[in-house]
Design an enzyme around this catalytic site. Structure first.
Site, PDB file in Angstrom:
ATOM      1  N   HIS A 175       0.872  -1.172   0.000  1.00 43.59           N
ATOM      2  CA  HIS A 175       0.000   0.000   0.000  1.00 43.59           C
ATOM      3  C   HIS A 175       0.912   1.226   0.000  1.00 43.59           C
ATOM      4  O   HIS A 175       2.021   1.166   0.527  1.00 43.59           O
ATOM      5  CB  HIS A 175      -0.844  -0.050   1.278  1.00 43.59           C
ATOM      6  CG  HIS A 175      -1.942   0.952   1.357  1.00 43.59           C
ATOM      7  ND1 HIS A 175      -1.719   2.266   1.694  1.00 43.59           N
ATOM      8  CD2 HIS A 175      -3.281   0.835   1.168  1.00 43.59           C
ATOM      9  CE1 HIS A 175      -2.875   2.908   1.711  1.00 43.59           C
ATOM     10  NE2 HIS A 175      -3.834   2.066   1.383  1.00 43.59           N
ATOM     11  N   ASP A 200       2.911  -4.963   8.031  1.00 42.59           N
ATOM     12  CA  ASP A 200       1.712  -4.141   7.873  1.00 42.59           C
ATOM     13  C   ASP A 200       0.516  -5.081   7.966  1.00 42.59           C
ATOM     14  O   ASP A 200       0.221  -5.835   7.045  1.00 42.59           O
ATOM     15  CB  ASP A 200       1.769  -3.431   6.506  1.00 42.59           C
ATOM     16  CG  ASP A 200       0.445  -2.775   6.124  1.00 42.59           C
ATOM     17  OD1 ASP A 200      -0.533  -2.903   6.892  1.00 42.59           O
ATOM     18  OD2 ASP A 200       0.392  -2.140   5.059  1.00 42.59           O
ATOM     19  N   GLN A 209      -4.798  -5.410   6.773  1.00 44.13           N
ATOM     20  CA  GLN A 209      -5.823  -6.296   6.205  1.00 44.13           C
ATOM     21  C   GLN A 209      -5.863  -7.652   6.906  1.00 44.13           C
ATOM     22  O   GLN A 209      -6.755  -8.458   6.649  1.00 44.13           O
ATOM     23  CB  GLN A 209      -5.574  -6.517   4.708  1.00 44.13           C
ATOM     24  CG  GLN A 209      -5.661  -5.265   3.869  1.00 44.13           C
ATOM     25  CD  GLN A 209      -7.032  -4.616   3.923  1.00 44.13           C
ATOM     26  OE1 GLN A 209      -8.039  -5.274   4.213  1.00 44.13           O
ATOM     27  NE2 GLN A 209      -7.085  -3.336   3.661  1.00 44.13           N
ATOM     28  N   LYS A 211     -10.393  -1.237  10.703  1.00 41.96           N
ATOM     29  CA  LYS A 211     -10.449  -2.416   9.831  1.00 41.96           C
ATOM     30  C   LYS A 211     -10.919  -3.642  10.615  1.00 41.96           C
ATOM     31  O   LYS A 211     -11.105  -4.704  10.047  1.00 41.96           O
ATOM     32  CB  LYS A 211      -9.065  -2.720   9.240  1.00 41.96           C
ATOM     33  CG  LYS A 211      -8.400  -1.565   8.532  1.00 41.96           C
ATOM     34  CD  LYS A 211      -8.711  -1.487   7.063  1.00 41.96           C
ATOM     35  CE  LYS A 211      -7.707  -0.579   6.370  1.00 41.96           C
ATOM     36  NZ  LYS A 211      -8.242   0.011   5.144  1.00 41.96           N
ATOM     37  N   CYS A 250      -4.839   2.625  -3.681  1.00 45.25           N
ATOM     38  CA  CYS A 250      -3.583   3.117  -3.090  1.00 45.25           C
ATOM     39  C   CYS A 250      -2.447   2.132  -3.292  1.00 45.25           C
ATOM     40  O   CYS A 250      -1.540   2.007  -2.465  1.00 45.25           O
ATOM     41  CB  CYS A 250      -3.738   3.430  -1.596  1.00 45.25           C
ATOM     42  SG  CYS A 250      -4.823   4.813  -1.286  1.00 45.25           S
TER      43      CYS A 250
END
Lengths: 413, 156
Positions: A130, A207, A210, A233, A371
């Site tokens: 991202h 990261d 998600q 999220k 993104c």
């Protein structure tokens, strides 16, 4: 667990009632919310606790000796403990509240970068990051005269680990990769990526934006040095996020921002910094956001991430199959290990037009580059249409998506 | 479905499929990029000005049906016209697509847009208005962005 057992354990119809927004309509049609990779909807438990906080507990934390301040501090720190348990961190001081994943990554890039990154050093990211796991590293690399290297991926959207191993060298100070790709759905073998980096003496940031709502995360089992995610999220409020970092590492790092809460004493000559995690939490924090995130984690724990992940895999299999049967549709992101993210393009219709037509059917998807412009470039497309699912979605909603796509093909041929 | 039919009229779909003036100009005096970073729609537009007349125009790039058909219809409408006429047309087009949902647009205002009137339905889709006006903003930028070197070469 057999399929039948999953169904018994996983009563979607009942769970959906916890989310008021899921029973609303859009353009006169029942909302079909398939944009969970952008943000998730909030259950009553999260909505209610924020209301209670502002009605009955609101005060600034870590400051007052009065009753409300003590209550607010207690609730906020309790939420920190919930996060710690949720990702199995060793200590509360390893859990830093931030604004979100982007903020967490910027914190590490700036603070770790200024403490450990020197001219000629290298930072490794991947081809499916991202923008928020690209740009912060570009900024610090430029500042420190360091080099940014990129792990390539294959046509299915899987990272090529042999190439990754070739990129590693004594110059590699940190590897920062995404757990689950937001535009492709790929679940990366992060445990292996971390192990390989550690053998090389490099630190690793994951990261987890998600991943956090879709797969159980155990930071000690992964052995990652940093793990970043956002509250919104995982059914929590926006504006709150988490940076997990190993205490030994965080202790060596310089503060990211200056202000209240992060200091022990200030004179005009010299300031001494507070202990972890407060050293990295300047200013009055998002107290209600933290408490809301705590409630979201409690909610997820009741359902269980194993059950969630298993049910979402069923949705993924079903969705992949019915989308593949559509003429002129191409799935972007076909990794063997995938989360329930279905990115696709149609031969004759641009994703933006797909999005508008589906919206009129009450279906919310995301269209665009998500993104991840380098990913779009890699696949030679300007954009995709992306349906990203959560545990409250159903096979019937996927059928509605397919009917919506039929309307698109009706218009565009 | 009626608003969707209004948005995706046959004329728009046809321009999307076979855009007019979809070419790079070899000899041009002005050019500019039109880019919407939010959705990734991206066009380049080339103009050949003879005095204040737009004697040739071309565009290339990719984007949704609304942005592409709007660009195509724009080039067809302003090719051979003066800069002032083109700007005036933009003003009229802009005021139609920006008309608030529910407000009536006088029939003659749509008629004077010619084929561009087909895009009037976009006002029902606020998120898509930017798609319809992208090429026009690129045109505006191109008109203030002359390529001196190219025009000199041309005169040789």
């Amino acid at each position: 667990m057999s399929e039948l057992e999953t169904q018994i354990a996983f009563d979607v119809a009942t769970l959906r009632k916890d989310f008021p927004i899921l029973s609303t309509t859009v353009h006169g049609k029942p909302l079909v919310y398939l944009d969970n990779a952008a943000t998730t909807q909030k259950p009553n438990a999260v909505l209610d606790i924020q209301n209670i906080y502002y009605r009955e507990q609101n005060a600034n934390i870590h400051r007052g000796v009065h009753h409300l301040s003590e209550v607010a501090t207690f609730e906020y720190e309790k939420a920190r403990g919930k996060v710690k348990n949720f990702i199995n961190a060793a200590d509360n001081k390893e859990i830093i509240f931030t604004k979100g994943t982007t903020d967490s990554i910027n914190l590490v890039a700036q603070s770790f970068g200024k403490s450990f990154l020197n001219a000629g050093d290298e930072v490794i990211i991947s081809a499916m990051e991202h923008h928020s796991n690209i740009v912060p590293w570009q900024m610090i690399c430029e500042e420190r005269n360091a080099k940014l290297c990129v792990i390539p991926m294959n046509d299915d959207g899987e990272l090529i680990l042999e190439e990754y191993e070739k990129l590693l060298s004594p110059k590699t100070k940190i590897v920062s990769v995404v757990y689950i790709s937001n535009s492709l759905g790929t679940i990366n073998p992060v445990k292996r990526i971390i192990e390989i980096a550690h053998r090389n003496g490099s630190k690793v940031l994951i990261d987890g934006a998600q991943a956090i709502a879709h797969t159980p995360v155990d930071v000690r089992d992964l052995d990652c040095d940093f793990f970043a995610f956002s509250g919104h999220k995982i059914f929590g409020p926006t504006g709150i996020g988490i940076l997990y970092g190993k205490a030994s590492l965080l202790e060596q790092m310089k503060p990211y921002q200056g202000g209240g809460d992060m200091i022990r004493s200030v004179t005009f000559e010299k300031t001494t910094y507070n202990d972890l995690p407060y050293k990295f939490e300047a200013g009055t924090p998002n107290v209600v956001g933290g408490i809301g995130l705590g409630a979201a984690i409690d909610y997820v724990n009741i359902i269980g991430l194993n059950a969630i992940s298993q049910y979402e895999q069923e949705l993924l299999e079903y969705g992949t199959e019915i989308l593949r049967n559509i003429n002129g549709l191409r799935l972007i992101g076909t990794a063997k290990s995938k989360a329930c993210i279905l990115s696709f393009v149609l031969e004759n219709a641009h994703p933006h037009d797909i999005g508008t037509i589906l919206d009129r059917e009450g279906i919310a998807i995301r269209t665009g580059h998500h993104c991840t412009q380098p990913v779009m470039l890699r696949f030679g497309i300007p954009a995709t249409a992306r349906a990203s699912l959560s545990f409250y979605n159903t096979k019937e909603e996927l059928d509605t998506l397919v009917r919506g796509i039929a309307k698109v093909t009706e218009i565009f041929g | 479905m009626s608003e969707l039919n209004e948005l995706y009229q046959q004329l728009i779909l046809e321009h999307n499929k076979s855009p007019r003036n979809f070419k790079e100009l070899e000899h041009f005096t002005n050019d500019a990029d039109g880019y919407n970073p939010l959705c990734g729609d991206h066009y380049h537009i080339w103009l050949k000005l003879d005095g204040d007349v737009i004697s040739d125009i071309g565009f290339k790039g990719s984007g949704c049906a609304i942005s592409k058909s709007s660009a195509s219809m724009m080039t067809a409408a302003i090719k051979g016209t003066t800069i002032n006429n083109a700007k005036e047309l933009f003003g009229k087009f802009h005021s139609v697509i920006m008309t608030k949902i529910g407000d009536e647009i006088p029939e003659e205002k749509i008629e004077e847009l010619g084929s561009l009137g087909a895009l009037a339905g976009v006002r029902e889709f606020p998120a898509r208005i930017k798609c319809a006006s992208l090429a026009w903003h690129a045109l505006n930028a191109a008109l203030t962005n002359p390529k001196q070197t190219v025009s000199t070469e041309q005169e040789n």
